[in-house]
Write an enzyme that holds these catalytic residues in place. Structure first.
Site, short mmCIF file in Angstrom:
data_model
loop_
_atom_site.label_atom_id
_atom_site.label_comp_id
_atom_site.label_asym_id
_atom_site.label_seq_id
_atom_site.Cartn_x
_atom_site.Cartn_y
_atom_site.Cartn_z
N MET A 78 -61.38 -98.29 62.42
CA MET A 78 -62.72 -98.74 62.07
C MET A 78 -63.35 -97.90 60.95
O MET A 78 -62.83 -96.85 60.58
CB MET A 78 -63.62 -98.70 63.30
CG MET A 78 -63.18 -99.64 64.41
SD MET A 78 -64.19 -99.53 65.90
CE MET A 78 -65.74 -100.25 65.33
N HIS A 79 -64.46 -98.37 60.43
CA HIS A 79 -65.39 -97.61 59.58
C HIS A 79 -64.92 -97.34 58.14
O HIS A 79 -65.72 -96.95 57.31
CB HIS A 79 -65.75 -96.25 60.20
CG HIS A 79 -66.08 -96.28 61.65
ND1 HIS A 79 -67.06 -97.10 62.16
CD2 HIS A 79 -65.56 -95.61 62.71
CE1 HIS A 79 -67.14 -96.91 63.47
NE2 HIS A 79 -66.24 -96.03 63.83
N ASP A 237 -60.31 -101.30 66.36
CA ASP A 237 -59.22 -100.88 67.23
C ASP A 237 -59.64 -100.67 68.68
O ASP A 237 -58.91 -101.04 69.61
CB ASP A 237 -58.53 -99.63 66.68
CG ASP A 237 -59.48 -98.48 66.35
OD1 ASP A 237 -60.69 -98.58 66.65
OD2 ASP A 237 -59.00 -97.49 65.79
#
Length: 485
Positions: A78-79, A237
């Site tokens: 992520m991110h 995830d």
């Protein structure tokens, strides 16, 4: 029919082929490089992700009836900030979730814009790993690159874009950008203004099990797959892993011991804790979840074993550990800074309490316990919201250790359920693909059918009591040393 789950991880892409009954036909993993150009920085090249994903799909489907492949779903780190120009070229290496360069931008968002406003706009506050601070960093430090941005996307969505041609993301992954109005599942106009970007630079939002398109004809030909293969939005995830472990619906919990560590609590209701210590995100099941995230979990054990002890014999290092609840050595698991609940990218790991009789096994035990104590910090925040848990699922590389699972059960004082398949986000991605292709009516329905508990580690009252005492000591250490960071 067959379904492919793609887990775009930090060190490798893991691909899984599953049939309609949940039988895993094959698993393939393809590694790619991770770059640390400066201390605290962490980057990857999106082209590496795509190349290894395509190679992985070819290997995964070798020898199978490719005409049976119906859909491809995703889980992914992520991110990360992936920025493309108007020619669809990657502008710069992706800045990853565990990158700590955005301290100034994070402080600006939390202190100048203000945590109350951020929480009102997005249900979360700024963390160094989130995407919005990365955008502000790029705007300040690489203005030429920032001016070229045509599309902003997350790591797994780069793969979905290249496979389908659809500029898309899902609400669970988008929740970690600090750009999404999580409660209402739409982009926050206030946050876009703060970051100096336009909504057309952001992808279209989908629910995790929705189809975003089909495989592009030229890629279908290259991979030998039907052009009718549906590309499913997928999930971040942790949300994908939660689907894979059946952590959907109301009041379910999953602990992930991967590179990072998470405690993930699913909820039908939207909830936010008053200090925003936990992330309040949209979930892949169409509802919401709370999540505490440690930046270093199994990676702590990997660092300790491989870099310090110079061994990959993890089981051997744990074989001599027998004094559970009695270890006087503490370990703070903050190798890459920390997110939940401290939100401090400058925090660092440390050992404390060694004496002349401290053994190698004591140090290894302290690492395992330190990660468990760090996860307990987030559990305490969840309890403060009135959430009552009796049990949790567990997944991730660290969950392969029987000792670590026992430590987790007793530190958290929760029953730890081990499921038949610990394939995490890749399995979740394949399950989302099956739902998106109509094989199951909902995410909860497929989880109920496919996820099977095969073992439960029960907390031991005497040991849990000892760990309660140890945890109360552990939680005093970070406040005492915080100023040294």
């Amino acid at each position: 029919m067959l379904y492919i789950g793609v887990d775009l991880g930090t060190s490798a892409v893991k691909l899984l082929l599953m049939d309609e009954e949940g039988t895993i036909e094959r698993i393939v993993s393809k590694e790619y490089p991770l770059y640390f150009p400066k201390p605290g920085w962490s980057e990857q090249n999106p082209e590496d992700w795509l190349a290894q994903t395509l190679e992985g799909i070819k290997e995964l489907t070798l020898g199978c009836d490719k005409s049976q492949v119906a859909g491809i779903g995703f889980g992914g780190q992520m991110h990360g900030l992936v920025a493309l120009d108007k020619e669809d070229r990657v502008i710069r290496p992706a800045i990853l979730w565990n990158d700590g360069r955005t301290g100034e931008e994070t402080d600006y968002l939390n202190q100048v814009i203000g945590k109350e406003k951020l929480s009102a706009y997005t249900a979360n506050i700024a963390f160094a790993g989130f995407t919005a601070p990365k955008i502000l960093w790029m705007k300040k430090h690489e203005p030429e690159n920032f001016a070229r941005i045509c599309r902003i996307m997350l790591p797994k969505d780069y793969i979905a874009y290249k496979l389908s041609g659809t500029f898309c993301t899902d609400v669970s992954d988008a929740s970690g950008m600090l750009l999404l109005d999580v409660k209402n599942r739409c982009w926050s106009k206030e946050m876009l203004e703060i970051c100096g970007i336009r909504e057309e630079q952001l992808p279209k939002l989908y629910e995790s099990s929705q189809a975003v398109g089909t495989l592009r004809p030229e890629l279908a030909a290259e991979l030998g797959l039907p052009e009718t293969v549906k590309i499913i939005a997928g999930a971040g995830d942790n949300a994908a892993a939660a689907v894979g472990t059946g952590t959907v619906g109301e009041g379910m919990c999953n602990i992930s011991l991967g590179t990072s560590g998470t405690i993930f609590i699913s909820s039908r209701e939207f909830r936010v804790d008053e200090n925003n210590a936990l992330h309040a995100f949209a979930h892949a099941d169409g509802h919401y979840h709370l999540m505490g995230c440690m930046l270093s979990a199994a990676s702590c054990n990997k660092w300790w074993s491989e870099e310090i002890l110079k061994t990959t014999d993890y089981a051997g290092e744990q074989a001599d550990i027998g004094r559970l609840g009695k270890n006087r050595v503490f370990y703070l698991p903050y190798l890459m800074g920390e997110r939940s609940p401290h939100n401090n990218p400058d925090a660092r790991a440390l050992f404390m309490g060694m004496s002349m009789d401290t053994t190698r096994a004591d140090m290894t035990q302290a690492v395992l316990e330190g990660v468990a104590f760090g996860l307990r910090d987030s559990l305490e925040v969840a309890k403060s919201l009135g959430i009552k848990l009796e049990r949790t699922k567990i997944c991730g590389g660290g969950a392969k250790s029987p000792l670590w699972k026992r430590i987790i059960a007793n530190v958290m004082n929760l029953k730890v359920d081990v499921i038949e398949s610990e394939e995490g986000p890749a399995l979740g991605g394949a399950m989302l693909a099956a739902v998106g292709c109509g094989a199951y009516p909902s995410v909860e329905a497929i989880a109920e059918k496919l996820v099977k508990v095969v073992d439960t580690i029960e907390p031991e009252p005497e040991l849990a009591a000892k760990y309660e005492e140890r945890y109360q000591e552990f939680r005093k250490i970070y406040p005492a040393v915080k100023e040294l960071f």
